[in-house]
Design a protein around this motif. Structure first.
Motif, PDB file in Angstrom:
ATOM      1  N   GLY A   9       6.504 -21.830   6.389  1.00 13.63           N
ATOM      2  CA  GLY A   9       7.445 -21.127   7.093  1.00 13.63           C
ATOM      3  C   GLY A   9       6.978 -19.887   7.356  1.00 13.63           C
ATOM      4  N   THR A  10       7.802 -18.884   7.738  1.00 12.36           N
ATOM      5  CA  THR A  10       7.473 -17.756   8.205  1.00 12.36           C
ATOM      6  C   THR A  10       8.304 -16.547   7.544  1.00 12.36           C
ATOM      7  N   TYR A  11       7.827 -15.847   6.915  1.00 12.30           N
ATOM      8  CA  TYR A  11       8.240 -14.858   5.894  1.00 12.30           C
ATOM      9  C   TYR A  11       8.135 -13.513   6.575  1.00 12.30           C
ATOM     10  N   LYS A  12       9.154 -12.495   6.570  1.00 17.37           N
ATOM     11  CA  LYS A  12       9.194 -11.111   7.049  1.00 17.37           C
ATOM     12  C   LYS A  12       8.519 -10.129   5.895  1.00 17.37           C
ATOM     13  N   ALA A  13       7.397  -9.548   6.002  1.00 12.91           N
ATOM     14  CA  ALA A  13       6.994  -8.525   4.839  1.00 12.91           C
ATOM     15  C   ALA A  13       7.234  -7.304   5.528  1.00 12.91           C
ATOM     16  N   THR A  14       7.617  -6.402   4.675  1.00 12.90           N
ATOM     17  CA  THR A  14       8.233  -5.066   5.022  1.00 12.90           C
ATOM     18  C   THR A  14       6.962  -3.945   4.361  1.00 12.90           C
ATOM     19  N   GLY A  15       6.436  -3.202   5.017  1.00 14.41           N
ATOM     20  CA  GLY A  15       5.414  -2.067   4.772  1.00 14.41           C
ATOM     21  C   GLY A  15       6.119  -0.821   4.608  1.00 14.41           C
ATOM     22  N   ILE A  16       6.326  -0.212   3.536  1.00 18.15           N
ATOM     23  CA  ILE A  16       6.779   1.240   3.393  1.00 18.15           C
ATOM     24  C   ILE A  16       5.580   1.977   3.487  1.00 18.15           C
ATOM     25  N   VAL A  17       5.487   3.278   4.354  1.00 18.30           N
ATOM     26  CA  VAL A  17       4.337   4.141   4.498  1.00 18.30           C
ATOM     27  C   VAL A  17       4.678   5.287   3.624  1.00 18.30           C
ATOM     28  N   THR A  18       3.686   5.735   2.809  1.00 22.25           N
ATOM     29  CA  THR A  18       3.879   6.980   2.032  1.00 22.25           C
ATOM     30  C   THR A  18       2.904   8.093   2.561  1.00 22.25           C
ATOM     31  N   LEU A  19       3.503   9.204   3.302  1.00 20.44           N
ATOM     32  CA  LEU A  19       2.404  10.044   3.869  1.00 20.44           C
ATOM     33  C   LEU A  19       1.841  11.009   2.784  1.00 20.44           C
ATOM     34  N   PRO A  20       0.487  11.361   3.292  1.00 19.44           N
ATOM     35  CA  PRO A  20      -0.311  11.915   2.333  1.00 19.44           C
ATOM     36  C   PRO A  20       0.044  13.488   1.979  1.00 19.44           C
ATOM     37  N   SER A  21      -0.351  14.159   0.914  1.00 23.72           N
ATOM     38  CA  SER A  21      -0.108  15.453   0.795  1.00 23.72           C
ATOM     39  C   SER A  21      -0.264  16.462   1.958  1.00 23.72           C
ATOM     40  N   GLY A  22       0.612  17.218   2.085  1.00 25.23           N
ATOM     41  CA  GLY A  22       0.612  18.230   3.089  1.00 25.23           C
ATOM     42  C   GLY A  22       1.128  17.856   4.458  1.00 25.23           C
ATOM     43  N   TRP A  23       1.679  16.579   4.459  1.00 30.12           N
ATOM     44  CA  TRP A  23       2.538  15.975   5.518  1.00 30.12           C
ATOM     45  C   TRP A  23       4.095  15.728   5.387  1.00 30.12           C
ATOM     46  N   THR A  24       5.151  15.858   6.549  1.00 31.56           N
ATOM     47  CA  THR A  24       6.311  15.845   6.231  1.00 31.56           C
ATOM     48  C   THR A  24       6.939  14.965   7.283  1.00 31.56           C
ATOM     49  N   GLY A  25       7.961  14.540   7.285  1.00 29.35           N
ATOM     50  CA  GLY A  25       8.531  13.471   8.141  1.00 29.35           C
ATOM     51  C   GLY A  25       8.809  12.012   7.797  1.00 29.35           C
ATOM     52  N   LYS A  26       9.396  11.169   8.474  1.00 29.26           N
ATOM     53  CA  LYS A  26       9.763   9.777   8.093  1.00 29.26           C
ATOM     54  C   LYS A  26       9.225   9.060   9.098  1.00 29.26           C
TER      55      LYS A  26
ATOM     56  N   LYS B 248       3.127   0.077   1.038  1.00 26.50           N
ATOM     57  CA  LYS B 248       3.298  -0.766  -0.041  1.00 26.50           C
ATOM     58  C   LYS B 248       4.108  -1.940   0.604  1.00 26.50           C
ATOM     59  N   TRP B 249       3.566  -2.929   0.621  1.00 24.93           N
ATOM     60  CA  TRP B 249       4.128  -4.279   1.061  1.00 24.93           C
ATOM     61  C   TRP B 249       4.830  -4.978   0.196  1.00 24.93           C
ATOM     62  N   THR B 250       6.088  -5.481   0.600  1.00 24.77           N
ATOM     63  CA  THR B 250       6.995  -6.259  -0.171  1.00 24.77           C
ATOM     64  C   THR B 250       7.520  -7.412   0.782  1.00 24.77           C
ATOM     65  N   CYS B 251       7.826  -8.500  -0.044  1.00 26.96           N
ATOM     66  CA  CYS B 251       8.605  -9.593   0.526  1.00 26.96           C
ATOM     67  C   CYS B 251       9.267 -10.532  -0.498  1.00 26.96           C
ATOM     68  N   ALA B 252      10.398 -10.088  -0.780  1.00 29.85           N
ATOM     69  CA  ALA B 252      11.238 -10.929  -1.930  1.00 29.85           C
ATOM     70  C   ALA B 252      11.319 -12.377  -1.520  1.00 29.85           C
ATOM     71  N   SER B 253      11.431 -12.569  -0.503  1.00 28.65           N
ATOM     72  CA  SER B 253      11.616 -13.980  -0.071  1.00 28.65           C
ATOM     73  C   SER B 253      10.283 -15.091  -0.109  1.00 28.65           C
ATOM     74  N   TYR B 254       9.148 -14.628  -0.190  1.00 24.55           N
ATOM     75  CA  TYR B 254       7.889 -15.108  -0.011  1.00 24.55           C
ATOM     76  C   TYR B 254       7.769 -16.165  -0.858  1.00 24.55           C
ATOM     77  N   LYS B 255       7.300 -17.432  -0.548  1.00 22.66           N
ATOM     78  CA  LYS B 255       7.237 -18.670  -1.353  1.00 22.66           C
ATOM     79  C   LYS B 255       5.839 -19.249  -1.055  1.00 22.66           C
ATOM     80  N   ALA B 256       4.856 -19.239  -1.833  1.00 24.06           N
ATOM     81  CA  ALA B 256       3.499 -19.656  -1.384  1.00 24.06           C
ATOM     82  C   ALA B 256       3.476 -21.260  -1.327  1.00 24.06           C
ATOM     83  N   THR B 257       4.317 -21.816  -1.820  1.00 23.72           N
ATOM     84  CA  THR B 257       4.240 -23.434  -1.603  1.00 23.72           C
ATOM     85  C   THR B 257       5.329 -23.946  -0.912  1.00 23.72           C
ATOM     86  N   THR B 258       6.054 -23.057  -0.015  1.00 22.60           N
ATOM     87  CA  THR B 258       7.179 -23.489   1.146  1.00 22.60           C
ATOM     88  C   THR B 258       6.618 -22.984   2.351  1.00 22.60           C
TER      89      THR B 258
END
Length: 204
Positions: free
Chosen positions: A167-184, A155-165
């Motif tokens: 510049g460079t923005y940092k997008a963060t991708g949060i990974v969700t493991l599939p069923s049967g997997w554990t860990g961070k 799931k990707w997020t970037c609260a500061s992203y502006k399509a009409t400005t």
């Protein structure tokens, strides 16, 4: 209590004859206390299960271990994870008492690394965030310590992203493991560069 003793019978007819009978008292198990260093186990790993006979003076403290197909267990109680799931490890008394102890262990793939690489992205001026998401991966490949792989969602997020400005923005991708997997799993950070607005030249 458990143990052996000699019982003597002496004749009272003056002959001095003595008869001896040796009796062994057996203490059967009344329960089995099960313990493990953890309640979770990674596929491919092993840990030692302990079965303690109750009472402590049980004559025969040997047990037989059993497991389902989620894990294997040997005669000494070493359990190895085979596939994801919840397994009940049982220890049954060998003294004929019929006493059974049990413990539940959850087996899962243990996250080790993400093998998918995500590089920086450049988009044109005015590109909406929904369109940016189309160039970012919705799934990545994860692996455990034994190189078992699976697809995990991002799931990707970037609260500061502006399509009409521009510049460079940092997008963060949060990974969700599939069923049967554990860990961070590791979190992605990707640079999204919005190009400058196009220059529109005027007519003559």
């Amino acid at each position: 209590k458990a143990g052996s003793a000699n019982i003597y019978a002496k004749a009272t007819d003056g002959s001095g004859t003595i008869a001896v009978c040796r009796v062994t008292v057996i203490q059967y198990m009344t329960s089995i206390q099960m313990s493990a260093p953890a309640t979770t186990l990674a596929v491919g790993n092993a840990m030692q299960i302990r079965a303690t006979a109750v009472p402590a003076d049980t004559s025969n403290k040997e047990v037989t271990y059993t497991s389902s197909d989620v894990s294997s267990v040997n005669a000494s109680g070493s359990v190895r994870g085979l596939k994801p799931g919840t397994v009940t490890i049982q220890a049954k008394a060998k003294d004929g008492s019929g006493v059974v102890g049990s413990i539940r262990i959850t087996v899962s793939y243990q996250y080790n690394k993400t093998t998918t690489m995500v590089g920086a992205k450049t988009v044109t001026y005015g590109t909406s965030w929904n369109d940016v998401l189309k160039v970012l991966p919705a799934k990545v490949t994860v692996a455990d310590h034994y190189n078992k792989t699976a697809q995990a969602t991002v799931k990707w997020t970037c609260a500061s992203y502006k399509a009409t400005t521009a510049g460079t923005y940092k997008a963060t991708g949060i990974v969700t493991l599939p069923s049967g997997w554990t860990g961070k799993p590791a979190t992605f950070t990707v640079n999204i560069t919005v190009q400058a607005a196009p220059v529109i030249s005027g007519g003559a």
